[in-house]
Every structure is written in structure tokens, then in C-alpha cells.
Design a protein around this motif. Structure first.
Motif, PDB file in Angstrom:
ATOM      1  N   ILE A   1     -21.864 -59.336  49.012  1.00 21.40           N
ATOM      2  CA  ILE A   1     -22.340 -57.991  48.956  1.00 21.40           C
ATOM      3  C   ILE A   1     -21.411 -57.362  48.273  1.00 21.40           C
ATOM      4  CG2 ILE A   1     -21.085 -57.840  51.179  1.00 21.40           C
ATOM      5  CD1 ILE A   1     -23.184 -55.984  52.261  1.00 21.40           C
TER       6      ILE A   1
ATOM      7  N   GLY B   1     -21.995 -51.949  49.629  1.00 26.82           N
ATOM      8  CA  GLY B   1     -22.964 -52.728  50.490  1.00 26.82           C
ATOM      9  C   GLY B   1     -24.446 -52.382  50.016  1.00 26.82           C
TER      10      GLY B   1
ATOM     11  N   SER C   1     -24.153 -58.473  55.577  1.00 22.84           N
ATOM     12  CA  SER C   1     -24.096 -56.905  55.867  1.00 22.84           C
ATOM     13  C   SER C   1     -22.734 -56.827  56.163  1.00 22.84           C
ATOM     14  CB  SER C   1     -25.024 -56.597  57.055  1.00 22.84           C
ATOM     15  OG  SER C   1     -24.740 -57.024  58.162  1.00 22.84           O
ATOM     16  N   ARG C   2     -22.218 -55.258  55.669  1.00 22.60           N
ATOM     17  CA  ARG C   2     -20.941 -54.860  55.956  1.00 22.60           C
ATOM     18  C   ARG C   2     -20.635 -54.171  57.495  1.00 22.60           C
ATOM     19  NH1 ARG C   2     -18.497 -54.857  50.638  1.00 22.60           N
ATOM     20  NH2 ARG C   2     -16.539 -54.437  52.024  1.00 22.60           N
TER      21      ARG C   2
ATOM     22  N   VAL D   1     -17.317 -58.165  57.409  1.00 18.50           N
ATOM     23  CA  VAL D   1     -18.883 -58.699  57.226  1.00 18.50           C
ATOM     24  C   VAL D   1     -19.457 -59.750  58.212  1.00 18.50           C
ATOM     25  CG1 VAL D   1     -18.684 -58.152  54.671  1.00 18.50           C
ATOM     26  CG2 VAL D   1     -18.493 -60.386  55.402  1.00 18.50           C
TER      27      VAL D   1
END
Length: 126
Positions: free
Chosen positions: A51, A55, A71-72, A80
Motif C-alpha cells: 500500500i 493509502g 489497509s492502513r 496496517v
């Protein structure tokens, strides 16, 4: 210096789900591009997902595309998640979180990453 620590690994049946977390500590003032890699017993480390710093860009290995999501974390810089669904026995591996101070975008190349966690074991039973 930045330290990365993974958590959330474990044993799950095929078709199940796990969510891995990677928490950053230390000098986390800047945003880093982040990635997940894995290494199964007797094999080389391979790319899973990455990522970008902001993001807004993600990149996945073909083997996990559509099943895994990176995902962050909203409230923790350079931390993450890796949501893993529809797990298969071939997903069994030690999963490593990685961070890059130099990258802006998402990269699949391990050489781009400066910081690595110790890894967390994921075992998927058939």
C-alpha cells in the motif's frame, strides 16, 4: 529507527479468515509505504500485498487478489492490516510486515523496504 510488530496469526481451517495487524513504533513521524510478504517452509520470501504512503494505491500478488485486502490503520501512522479471506492451505507461511521510507507508491520488491517485522505464523488446515 522504526520497529514493526505483526500480530493476528494463527491456525484456521480452509475457507476461513484471519486479520493480521502490523504496528509501527519508534521514529514514525513520516509516512511509509507498507507491504506484506510471506515465506513458506523451504521456499523464498514472496510478495503478498502493498500500500502506498497515502493509502490510495494498493498492489496484490495474483495468488491473493480478490481474497486479501491491505489497509492502513486510521489512528496509527505506518500501521496496517491484512484481511485474509477464503484462506487456502497454500497460504500457510510466516507473514512479514515491511515498511519503506523511500517509496511513495506500492511496490512488490522486497529490496525497496527498509524495515521488517519478525513475522507471524499463519497455518491453514485442509
Amino acid at each position: 529507527q522504526v520497529q514493526l510488530e505483526e500480530s493476528g496469526g494463527g491456525l484456521v481451517q480452509a475457507g476461513g479468515s484471519l486479520r493480521l495487524s502490523c504496528a509501527a513504533s519508534g521514529r514514525t513521524g513520516s509516512s511509509y509505504a507498507m507491504g506484506w510478504f510471506r515465506q513458506a517452509l523451504g521456499t523464498e520470501r514472496e510478495f503478498v500485498a502493498s500500500i502506498s504512503r497515502t493509502g490510495d494505491s494498493t498492489y496484490y500478488a495474483d495468488s491473493v487478489k480478490g481474497r486479501f485486502t491491505i489497509s492502513r490503520r486510521d489512528n496509527a501512522k505506518n500501521s496496517v492490516y491484512l484481511q485474509m479471506n477464503s484462506l487456502k492451505p497454500e497460504d500457510t507461511a510466516v507473514y512479514y510486515c515491511a515498511g519503506s521510507a523511500g517509496l511513495v507508491g506500492a511496490s512488490s520488491r522486497s529490496i525497496h523496504y527498509n524495515y521488517w517485522g519478525q513475522g507471524t505464523q499463519v497455518t491453514v488446515s485442509s
